[in-house]
Write a protein that holds these residues in place. Structure first.
Motif, mmCIF file in Angstrom:
data_model
loop_
_atom_site.group_PDB
_atom_site.id
_atom_site.type_symbol
_atom_site.label_atom_id
_atom_site.label_comp_id
_atom_site.label_asym_id
_atom_site.label_seq_id
_atom_site.Cartn_x
_atom_site.Cartn_y
_atom_site.Cartn_z
ATOM 1 N N ALA A 150 -2.057 26.292 -16.643
ATOM 2 C CA ALA A 150 -3.215 25.767 -16.055
ATOM 3 C C ALA A 150 -3.630 25.971 -14.729
ATOM 4 N N ARG A 151 -4.683 26.450 -14.460
ATOM 5 C CA ARG A 151 -5.196 26.809 -13.208
ATOM 6 C C ARG A 151 -5.623 25.779 -12.227
ATOM 7 N N TRP A 152 -6.530 24.608 -13.128
ATOM 8 C CA TRP A 152 -7.118 23.670 -12.036
ATOM 9 C C TRP A 152 -6.299 22.641 -11.269
ATOM 10 N N PRO A 153 -4.796 22.544 -11.616
ATOM 11 C CA PRO A 153 -4.385 21.952 -10.634
ATOM 12 C C PRO A 153 -4.000 22.564 -9.171
ATOM 13 N N MET A 154 -4.148 23.980 -9.179
ATOM 14 C CA MET A 154 -4.173 24.615 -7.985
ATOM 15 C C MET A 154 -5.391 24.674 -7.129
ATOM 16 N N MET A 155 -6.537 24.233 -7.828
ATOM 17 C CA MET A 155 -7.888 24.373 -7.245
ATOM 18 C C MET A 155 -7.895 23.511 -6.090
ATOM 19 N N LEU A 156 -8.854 23.699 -4.861
ATOM 20 C CA LEU A 156 -8.798 23.095 -3.641
ATOM 21 C C LEU A 156 -9.220 21.490 -3.582
ATOM 22 N N PRO A 157 -10.059 21.045 -4.639
ATOM 23 C CA PRO A 157 -10.231 19.710 -4.677
ATOM 24 C C PRO A 157 -8.977 18.818 -5.003
ATOM 25 N N VAL A 158 -8.468 19.361 -5.993
ATOM 26 C CA VAL A 158 -7.081 18.706 -6.726
ATOM 27 C C VAL A 158 -6.078 18.618 -5.576
ATOM 28 N N LYS A 159 -5.874 19.862 -4.860
ATOM 29 C CA LYS A 159 -4.907 19.995 -3.744
ATOM 30 C C LYS A 159 -5.305 19.040 -2.482
ATOM 31 N N TRP A 160 -6.476 18.864 -2.253
ATOM 32 C CA TRP A 160 -6.875 18.014 -1.183
ATOM 33 C C TRP A 160 -6.667 16.516 -1.616
ATOM 34 N N LEU A 161 -6.949 16.231 -2.951
ATOM 35 C CA LEU A 161 -6.596 14.858 -3.256
ATOM 36 C C LEU A 161 -5.130 14.474 -2.959
ATOM 37 N N SER A 162 -4.229 15.556 -3.493
ATOM 38 C CA SER A 162 -2.952 15.567 -3.080
ATOM 39 C C SER A 162 -2.439 15.285 -1.502
ATOM 40 N N TYR A 163 -2.959 16.168 -0.757
ATOM 41 C CA TYR A 163 -3.018 16.065 0.425
ATOM 42 C C TYR A 163 -3.349 14.812 1.289
ATOM 43 N N ALA A 164 -4.584 14.238 0.810
ATOM 44 C CA ALA A 164 -5.041 13.118 1.234
ATOM 45 C C ALA A 164 -4.251 11.716 1.089
ATOM 46 N N VAL A 165 -3.478 11.781 -0.168
ATOM 47 C CA VAL A 165 -2.734 10.691 -0.707
ATOM 48 C C VAL A 165 -1.437 10.800 0.060
ATOM 49 N N ASP A 166 -0.943 12.021 0.166
ATOM 50 C CA ASP A 166 0.236 12.098 0.939
ATOM 51 C C ASP A 166 0.042 11.954 2.594
ATOM 52 N N THR A 167 -1.083 12.318 2.952
ATOM 53 C CA THR A 167 -1.286 11.855 4.221
ATOM 54 C C THR A 167 -1.353 10.520 4.688
ATOM 55 N N ALA A 168 -2.049 9.551 3.627
ATOM 56 C CA ALA A 168 -2.130 8.152 3.735
ATOM 57 C C ALA A 168 -0.577 7.681 3.536
ATOM 58 N N LEU A 169 0.134 8.081 2.633
ATOM 59 C CA LEU A 169 1.714 7.514 2.300
ATOM 60 C C LEU A 169 2.509 8.084 3.654
ATOM 61 N N PHE A 204 0.706 -1.116 0.108
ATOM 62 C CA PHE A 204 -0.021 0.087 -0.145
ATOM 63 C C PHE A 204 0.820 1.375 0.034
ATOM 64 N N HIS A 205 1.988 1.299 0.881
ATOM 65 C CA HIS A 205 2.994 2.284 0.934
ATOM 66 C C HIS A 205 3.501 2.498 -0.616
ATOM 67 N N ILE A 206 3.942 1.470 -1.287
ATOM 68 C CA ILE A 206 4.546 1.726 -2.612
ATOM 69 C C ILE A 206 3.533 2.141 -3.487
ATOM 70 N N PHE A 207 2.490 1.782 -3.341
ATOM 71 C CA PHE A 207 1.332 2.221 -4.357
ATOM 72 C C PHE A 207 1.017 3.672 -4.090
ATOM 73 N N LEU A 208 1.030 4.204 -2.864
ATOM 74 C CA LEU A 208 0.666 5.567 -2.506
ATOM 75 C C LEU A 208 1.741 6.435 -2.985
ATOM 76 N N ALA A 209 2.926 5.934 -2.917
ATOM 77 C CA ALA A 209 4.299 6.792 -3.181
ATOM 78 C C ALA A 209 4.352 7.082 -4.811
ATOM 79 N N LEU A 210 4.041 5.816 -5.469
ATOM 80 C CA LEU A 210 4.065 6.076 -7.031
ATOM 81 C C LEU A 210 2.714 6.984 -7.153
ATOM 82 N N LEU A 211 1.625 6.930 -6.627
ATOM 83 C CA LEU A 211 0.556 7.701 -6.927
ATOM 84 C C LEU A 211 0.692 9.107 -6.464
ATOM 85 N N SER A 212 1.317 9.401 -5.331
ATOM 86 C CA SER A 212 1.695 10.736 -4.950
ATOM 87 C C SER A 212 2.839 11.435 -6.010
#
Length: 133
Positions: free
Chosen positions: A34-53, A11-19
């Motif tokens: 592009a502006r969409w990568p800095m929008m909150l839902p995209v940032k939250w996805l990144s934060y969620a993956v990094d927190t799980a990692l 799971f850690h390896i999967f999350l590292a590659l996903l992150s």
């Protein structure tokens, strides 16, 4: 808890590659304007993956014996993670010049590759070990 180690590790390896993939995509699109990568839902996805990692990493650390720090590969990996995060933040900040952001982005991706190589080789030199040895 040791019986869960293989599952947590995968799971850690999967999350590292996903992150890393999320960072690479977000960074590439941000650098093209592009502006969409800095929008909150995209940032939250990144934060969620990094927190799980990070959670999976801490779980692995509690399972492993402390002697794992004796060979240096894990300490090198953790140090490079700090470098990767700093470079990633600098690459995403809009108050930097475009050239500086591109350099930080490229260095962050290179650092991610080094982290991956160290994790795979369980050696502080990572992928360089096969080139030197």
């Amino acid at each position: 808890m040791i019986e869960f180690y293989p599952h947590i590790k995968q799971f850690h390896i999967f999350l590292a590659l996903l992150s890393g993939s999320i960072f690479a995509l977000r960074g590439a699109f941000v650098l093209t304007g592009a502006r969409w990568p800095m929008m909150l839902p995209v940032k939250w996805l990144s934060y969620a993956v990094d927190t799980a990692l990070l959670t999976a990493a801490l779980m692995l650390l509690t399972i492993l014996p402390w002697t794992v720090f004796g060979n240096g590969w894990l300490l090198m990996k953790v140090a490079l993670i700090v470098v990767y995060v700093v470079l990633g933040v600098l690459a995403m900040r809009s108050n930097r010049t475009r050239r500086a952001r591109i350099v930080c982005y490229a260095l962050a991706l290179l650092t991610f590759g080094m982290i991956y190589g160290i994790a795979r080789a369980h050696h502080p030199l990572g992928a360089l070990l096969s080139l030197l040895g």
